[in-house]
Motif scaffolding. Sequence first.
Motif, PDB file in Angstrom:
ATOM      1  N   LEU A 226      -4.388  -4.976  -9.422  1.00  0.00           N
ATOM      2  CA  LEU A 226      -4.109  -3.841  -8.543  1.00  0.00           C
ATOM      3  C   LEU A 226      -3.776  -4.369  -7.158  1.00  0.00           C
ATOM      4  O   LEU A 226      -4.582  -5.070  -6.540  1.00  0.00           O
ATOM      5  N   LEU A 227      -2.583  -4.046  -6.688  1.00  0.00           N
ATOM      6  CA  LEU A 227      -2.153  -4.448  -5.348  1.00  0.00           C
ATOM      7  C   LEU A 227      -2.121  -3.218  -4.455  1.00  0.00           C
ATOM      8  O   LEU A 227      -1.791  -2.121  -4.911  1.00  0.00           O
ATOM      9  N   THR A 228      -2.453  -3.407  -3.201  1.00  0.00           N
ATOM     10  CA  THR A 228      -2.342  -2.312  -2.238  1.00  0.00           C
ATOM     11  C   THR A 228      -1.619  -2.820  -0.996  1.00  0.00           C
ATOM     12  O   THR A 228      -1.805  -3.962  -0.579  1.00  0.00           O
ATOM     13  N   ARG A 229      -0.766  -1.973  -0.441  1.00  0.00           N
ATOM     14  CA  ARG A 229      -0.011  -2.318   0.761  1.00  0.00           C
ATOM     15  C   ARG A 229      -0.018  -1.119   1.704  1.00  0.00           C
ATOM     16  O   ARG A 229       0.192   0.010   1.285  1.00  0.00           O
ATOM     17  N   GLU A 230      -0.256  -1.416   2.958  1.00  0.00           N
ATOM     18  CA  GLU A 230      -0.146  -0.399   4.005  1.00  0.00           C
ATOM     19  C   GLU A 230       1.013  -0.778   4.903  1.00  0.00           C
ATOM     20  O   GLU A 230       1.202  -1.943   5.214  1.00  0.00           O
ATOM     21  N   ARG A 231       1.764   0.220   5.301  1.00  0.00           N
ATOM     22  CA  ARG A 231       2.897   0.002   6.209  1.00  0.00           C
ATOM     23  C   ARG A 231       2.758   0.942   7.402  1.00  0.00           C
ATOM     24  O   ARG A 231       2.488   2.131   7.233  1.00  0.00           O
ATOM     25  N   TYR A 232       2.955   0.383   8.582  1.00  0.00           N
ATOM     26  CA  TYR A 232       2.920   1.156   9.816  1.00  0.00           C
ATOM     27  C   TYR A 232       4.217   0.892  10.573  1.00  0.00           C
ATOM     28  O   TYR A 232       4.698  -0.239  10.606  1.00  0.00           O
ATOM     29  N   ARG A 233       4.769   1.941  11.192  1.00  0.00           N
ATOM     30  CA  ARG A 233       5.932   1.789  12.058  1.00  0.00           C
ATOM     31  C   ARG A 233       5.710   2.669  13.279  1.00  0.00           C
ATOM     32  O   ARG A 233       5.765   3.909  13.193  1.00  0.00           O
ATOM     33  N   ALA A 234       5.443   2.016  14.402  1.00  0.00           N
ATOM     34  CA  ALA A 234       5.192   2.755  15.645  1.00  0.00           C
ATOM     35  C   ALA A 234       6.507   3.275  16.225  1.00  0.00           C
ATOM     36  O   ALA A 234       7.513   2.578  16.236  1.00  0.00           O
ATOM     37  N   ARG A 235       6.456   4.527  16.708  1.00  0.00           N
ATOM     38  CA  ARG A 235       7.623   5.120  17.349  1.00  0.00           C
ATOM     39  C   ARG A 235       7.421   5.306  18.837  1.00  0.00           C
ATOM     40  O   ARG A 235       8.367   5.630  19.547  1.00  0.00           O
ATOM     41  N   THR A 236       6.190   5.105  19.318  1.00  0.00           N
ATOM     42  CA  THR A 236       5.900   5.230  20.742  1.00  0.00           C
ATOM     43  C   THR A 236       5.021   4.054  21.172  1.00  0.00           C
ATOM     44  O   THR A 236       4.388   3.398  20.335  1.00  0.00           O
ATOM     45  N   ARG A 237       4.960   3.806  22.453  1.00  0.00           N
ATOM     46  CA  ARG A 237       4.134   2.705  22.957  1.00  0.00           C
ATOM     47  C   ARG A 237       2.641   2.924  22.664  1.00  0.00           C
ATOM     48  O   ARG A 237       1.977   2.019  22.184  1.00  0.00           O
ATOM     49  N   PRO A 238       2.067   4.120  22.931  1.00  0.00           N
ATOM     50  CA  PRO A 238       0.651   4.320  22.584  1.00  0.00           C
ATOM     51  C   PRO A 238       0.395   4.155  21.080  1.00  0.00           C
ATOM     52  O   PRO A 238      -0.644   3.636  20.665  1.00  0.00           O
TER      53      PRO A 238
ATOM     54  N   ASP B 213       4.728   6.090  11.745  1.00  0.00           N
ATOM     55  CA  ASP B 213       4.879   6.389  10.327  1.00  0.00           C
ATOM     56  C   ASP B 213       3.916   5.494   9.556  1.00  0.00           C
ATOM     57  O   ASP B 213       3.667   4.351   9.958  1.00  0.00           O
ATOM     58  N   PHE B 214       3.387   6.012   8.459  1.00  0.00           N
ATOM     59  CA  PHE B 214       2.385   5.283   7.694  1.00  0.00           C
ATOM     60  C   PHE B 214       2.581   5.542   6.214  1.00  0.00           C
ATOM     61  O   PHE B 214       2.864   6.658   5.803  1.00  0.00           O
ATOM     62  N   SER B 215       2.425   4.498   5.411  1.00  0.00           N
ATOM     63  CA  SER B 215       2.383   4.678   3.959  1.00  0.00           C
ATOM     64  C   SER B 215       1.362   3.709   3.379  1.00  0.00           C
ATOM     65  O   SER B 215       1.074   2.661   3.953  1.00  0.00           O
ATOM     66  N   TRP B 216       0.823   4.093   2.223  1.00  0.00           N
ATOM     67  CA  TRP B 216      -0.198   3.305   1.535  1.00  0.00           C
ATOM     68  C   TRP B 216       0.158   3.328   0.064  1.00  0.00           C
ATOM     69  O   TRP B 216       0.193   4.392  -0.554  1.00  0.00           O
ATOM     70  N   THR B 217       0.463   2.153  -0.502  1.00  0.00           N
ATOM     71  CA  THR B 217       0.914   2.051  -1.888  1.00  0.00           C
ATOM     72  C   THR B 217      -0.090   1.271  -2.728  1.00  0.00           C
ATOM     73  O   THR B 217      -0.590   0.236  -2.306  1.00  0.00           O
ATOM     74  N   PHE B 218      -0.351   1.800  -3.923  1.00  0.00           N
ATOM     75  CA  PHE B 218      -1.178   1.127  -4.925  1.00  0.00           C
ATOM     76  C   PHE B 218      -0.268   0.845  -6.111  1.00  0.00           C
ATOM     77  O   PHE B 218       0.390   1.762  -6.612  1.00  0.00           O
ATOM     78  N   THR B 219      -0.233  -0.399  -6.562  1.00  0.00           N
ATOM     79  CA  THR B 219       0.617  -0.776  -7.688  1.00  0.00           C
ATOM     80  C   THR B 219      -0.196  -1.574  -8.703  1.00  0.00           C
ATOM     81  O   THR B 219      -0.892  -2.513  -8.334  1.00  0.00           O
ATOM     82  N   VAL B 220      -0.095  -1.189  -9.971  1.00  0.00           N
ATOM     83  CA  VAL B 220      -0.760  -1.903 -11.056  1.00  0.00           C
ATOM     84  C   VAL B 220       0.273  -2.831 -11.690  1.00  0.00           C
ATOM     85  O   VAL B 220       1.343  -2.381 -12.114  1.00  0.00           O
ATOM     86  N   ILE B 221      -0.073  -4.129 -11.733  1.00  0.00           N
ATOM     87  CA  ILE B 221       0.797  -5.146 -12.313  1.00  0.00           C
ATOM     88  C   ILE B 221       0.144  -5.652 -13.597  1.00  0.00           C
ATOM     89  O   ILE B 221      -0.959  -6.202 -13.541  1.00  0.00           O
ATOM     90  N   PRO B 222       0.785  -5.484 -14.757  1.00  0.00           N
ATOM     91  CA  PRO B 222       0.207  -6.024 -15.996  1.00  0.00           C
ATOM     92  C   PRO B 222       0.172  -7.553 -15.949  1.00  0.00           C
ATOM     93  O   PRO B 222       1.094  -8.185 -15.430  1.00  0.00           O
ATOM     94  N   THR B 223      -0.892  -8.148 -16.468  1.00  0.00           N
ATOM     95  CA  THR B 223      -1.025  -9.600 -16.577  1.00  0.00           C
ATOM     96  C   THR B 223      -1.514  -9.923 -17.976  1.00  0.00           C
ATOM     97  O   THR B 223      -1.931  -9.037 -18.716  1.00  0.00           O
ATOM     98  N   ALA B 224      -1.491 -11.206 -18.315  1.00  0.00           N
ATOM     99  CA  ALA B 224      -1.977 -11.627 -19.625  1.00  0.00           C
ATOM    100  C   ALA B 224      -3.456 -11.296 -19.800  1.00  0.00           C
ATOM    101  O   ALA B 224      -3.915 -11.004 -20.905  1.00  0.00           O
ATOM    102  N   ALA B 225      -4.210 -11.311 -18.694  1.00  0.00           N
ATOM    103  CA  ALA B 225      -5.656 -11.054 -18.754  1.00  0.00           C
ATOM    104  C   ALA B 225      -6.002  -9.569 -18.623  1.00  0.00           C
ATOM    105  O   ALA B 225      -7.159  -9.203 -18.715  1.00  0.00           O
ATOM    106  N   GLY B 226      -5.039  -8.716 -18.376  1.00  0.00           N
ATOM    107  CA  GLY B 226      -5.319  -7.287 -18.188  1.00  0.00           C
ATOM    108  C   GLY B 226      -4.356  -6.691 -17.189  1.00  0.00           C
ATOM    109  O   GLY B 226      -3.206  -6.404 -17.505  1.00  0.00           O
TER     110      GLY B 226
END
Length: 132
Positions: A76-88, A60-73
């Motif tokens: 942009l954060l990005t996170r990838e998540r992987y969850r293997a269900r088989t050995r290969p 399983d795979f997901s890719w998230t982009f999140t914009v966090i407001p800051t005082a300077a503007g």
Amino acid sequence: MVNVDRINPQWQDVAVGDIVRLHPDLGLRVAVVEPGRTLTLTGDGAVDRNGEAVADPGYDFSWTFTVIPTAAGCRLLTRERYRARTRPARVMTNLGVRLSTIMPEGMLRGIRDRAQRAGSAGGIGRRSMILT
């Protein structure tokens, strides 16, 4: 994925279930949309060039982009998540995790540089955008 220096209106109204093409041969399904804040893509329901479901890779795979407001503007954060269900698949996800520590850094720097150029030219401003 192609870098752009302008907002493309046809990419601004994504909805859960839509396909975002990372490459002509691969499209990921939109799992979460919070306009101006978060976009999550998932491999669940990924499609090929013809819109046909891709073969199950065993992880399983997901890719998230999140914009966090800051005082300077914003940040942009990005996170990838992987969850293997088989050995290969575990081998593939280990490779994916290693690549995901290298590739996003250049991508995020490129997005930052283009956003700063556009912002200083009065281009993007505070509108939400998807650059693909």
